[in-house]
Scaffold this active site. Structure first.
Site, PDB file in Angstrom:
ATOM      1  N   ASP A   1      39.883  26.114 -82.654  1.00 48.30           N
ATOM      2  CA  ASP A   1      40.545  26.060 -81.355  1.00 48.30           C
ATOM      3  C   ASP A   1      41.669  27.083 -81.361  1.00 48.30           C
ATOM      4  O   ASP A   1      42.740  26.844 -81.915  1.00 48.30           O
ATOM      5  CB  ASP A   1      41.092  24.650 -81.125  1.00 48.30           C
ATOM      6  CG  ASP A   1      41.799  24.505 -79.787  1.00 48.30           C
ATOM      7  OD1 ASP A   1      41.927  25.507 -79.050  1.00 48.30           O
ATOM      8  OD2 ASP A   1      42.232  23.376 -79.474  1.00 48.30           O
TER       9      ASP A   1
ATOM     10  N   SER B   1      39.211  38.013 -64.548  1.00 52.26           N
ATOM     11  CA  SER B   1      38.430  37.534 -63.414  1.00 52.26           C
ATOM     12  C   SER B   1      38.774  38.270 -62.121  1.00 52.26           C
ATOM     13  O   SER B   1      39.936  38.623 -61.885  1.00 52.26           O
ATOM     14  CB  SER B   1      38.687  36.036 -63.195  1.00 52.26           C
ATOM     15  OG  SER B   1      38.082  35.577 -62.013  1.00 52.26           O
TER      16      SER B   1
ATOM     17  N   TYR C   1      43.139  28.486 -61.945  1.00 49.70           N
ATOM     18  CA  TYR C   1      42.340  29.458 -62.682  1.00 49.70           C
ATOM     19  C   TYR C   1      42.830  30.879 -62.415  1.00 49.70           C
ATOM     20  O   TYR C   1      43.126  31.628 -63.350  1.00 49.70           O
ATOM     21  CB  TYR C   1      40.872  29.326 -62.296  1.00 49.70           C
ATOM     22  CG  TYR C   1      39.970  30.324 -62.985  1.00 49.70           C
ATOM     23  CD1 TYR C   1      39.642  30.173 -64.329  1.00 49.70           C
ATOM     24  CD2 TYR C   1      39.443  31.419 -62.305  1.00 49.70           C
ATOM     25  CE1 TYR C   1      38.819  31.077 -64.977  1.00 49.70           C
ATOM     26  CE2 TYR C   1      38.617  32.330 -62.932  1.00 49.70           C
ATOM     27  CZ  TYR C   1      38.318  32.158 -64.268  1.00 49.70           C
ATOM     28  OH  TYR C   1      37.501  33.066 -64.902  1.00 49.70           O
TER      29      TYR C   1
ATOM     30  N   ALA D   1      45.598  31.987 -61.158  1.00 48.93           N
ATOM     31  CA  ALA D   1      46.981  32.230 -61.575  1.00 48.93           C
ATOM     32  C   ALA D   1      47.075  32.460 -63.077  1.00 48.93           C
ATOM     33  O   ALA D   1      47.831  33.322 -63.547  1.00 48.93           O
ATOM     34  CB  ALA D   1      47.871  31.055 -61.172  1.00 48.93           C
ATOM     35  N   THR D   2      46.293  31.715 -63.851  1.00 46.90           N
ATOM     36  CA  THR D   2      46.340  31.914 -65.295  1.00 46.90           C
ATOM     37  C   THR D   2      45.665  33.222 -65.697  1.00 46.90           C
ATOM     38  O   THR D   2      46.099  33.881 -66.657  1.00 46.90           O
ATOM     39  CB  THR D   2      45.704  30.737 -66.053  1.00 46.90           C
ATOM     40  OG1 THR D   2      44.372  30.510 -65.569  1.00 46.90           O
ATOM     41  CG2 THR D   2      46.520  29.469 -65.875  1.00 46.90           C
ATOM     42  N   LYS D   3      44.636  33.623 -64.976  1.00 54.32           N
ATOM     43  CA  LYS D   3      44.032  34.921 -65.254  1.00 54.32           C
ATOM     44  C   LYS D   3      44.993  36.055 -64.876  1.00 54.32           C
ATOM     45  O   LYS D   3      45.024  37.107 -65.538  1.00 54.32           O
ATOM     46  CB  LYS D   3      42.702  35.069 -64.516  1.00 54.32           C
ATOM     47  CG  LYS D   3      41.584  34.220 -65.105  1.00 54.32           C
ATOM     48  CD  LYS D   3      41.245  34.617 -66.542  1.00 54.32           C
ATOM     49  CE  LYS D   3      40.013  33.899 -67.065  1.00 54.32           C
ATOM     50  NZ  LYS D   3      39.648  34.305 -68.436  1.00 54.32           N
TER      51      LYS D   3
END
Length: 246
Positions: free
Chosen positions: A60, A137, A150, A152-154
């Site tokens: 992980d 993305s 999603y 925002a984190t990309k």
């Protein structure tokens, strides 16, 4: 392009399914040595059985100790490292008003923390001719409704890639802008109850549709990485893949 990656040593993080698994297949068929990593050991072992080659380094990478161990195991198995690809990704369909803290934290850990820890660990074993690639993305540019955690984190990942380049100007970091791809397990975690509403919203936003097959994506990535590795004095900062329109 069957031998395009002969002698190249590749670590794919997020290889238990989807784009990561397809990339691992493409690397192996093009002569590369591949180490696959993800949390699900059994999926990695099944993939290696299918390939008939390669190495597994389960872990992980949102945990620093695992990220370092995965990179070290890959290097030990392959005798070095030329390319690390972070293909793991996670997203949930939720409106901003209903996105709970656990969702924000979980998506950020996979899409940002894991990517940066994997990159840091890989750099310890890679020279200036190597390449670190991150699957980002197209949603960063599209701003899809109901998909803010999603995208925002990309976007945060994209900023980190820019900072990696600033802090390590002697190294190469590639941002891979990924369009819609199937079949993958990505949609399994998206919240199917909101999918219809999301698709209607994206249609109103005129977000481009179309779908790429994951095997085509894996092949295209492997061949693009091969070109980059063959030309170490050329930077390849960005690669965009998207479905063709009719």
């Amino acid at each position: 392009m069957s031998g395009a990656l002969d002698g190249r040593r590749v670590l794919v993080v997020g290889a238990s399914s989807g784009i990561g698994a397809a990339l691992a297949r493409a690397v192996a068929t093009r002569g590369g040595s591949v180490t696959v990593s993800a949390r699900r050991r059994e999926r990695l072992e099944a993939l290696l059985a299918e390939l008939g080659t390669g190495h597994a380094a389960p872990g992980d990478t949102t945990k620093a100790v695992d990220a370092r161990r995965v990179a070290a195991e890959a290097v030990a198995a392959m005798g070095g490292l030329d390319l690390m690809v972070y293909a793991a990704g996670y997203g949930v369909l939720q409106p901003l008003t209903g996105t709970d803290p656990d969702t924000w934290t979980g998506v950020f850990r996979v899409n940002v923390v894991g990517a940066n820890l994997a990159a840091a660990a890989a750099l310890d074993h890679m020279d200036r001719d190597g390449l670190v690639a991150f699957v980002s993305s197209r949603t960063v540019e599209d701003a899809n409704a109901l998909f803010s955690s999603y995208s925002a984190t990309k976007a945060a990942l994209d900023q980190c890639i820019r900072v990696w380049r600033a802090e390590h100007p002697d190294r190469r970091f590639m941002r891979v802008v990924m369009g819609n791809t199937a079949p993958t397990e990505f949609s399994d975690h998206m919240n199917a109850d909101l999918l219809g509403e999301a698709l209607e919203a994206w249609d109103r936003q005129a977000v481009p549709g179309g779908m790429m097959h994951v095997d085509d994506v894996g092949a295209a990535l492997a061949e693009a990485f091969a070109v980059a590795l063959d030309h170490p004095d050329i930077d390849f900062p960005e690669l965009k893949l998207d479905a063709r329109t009719a």
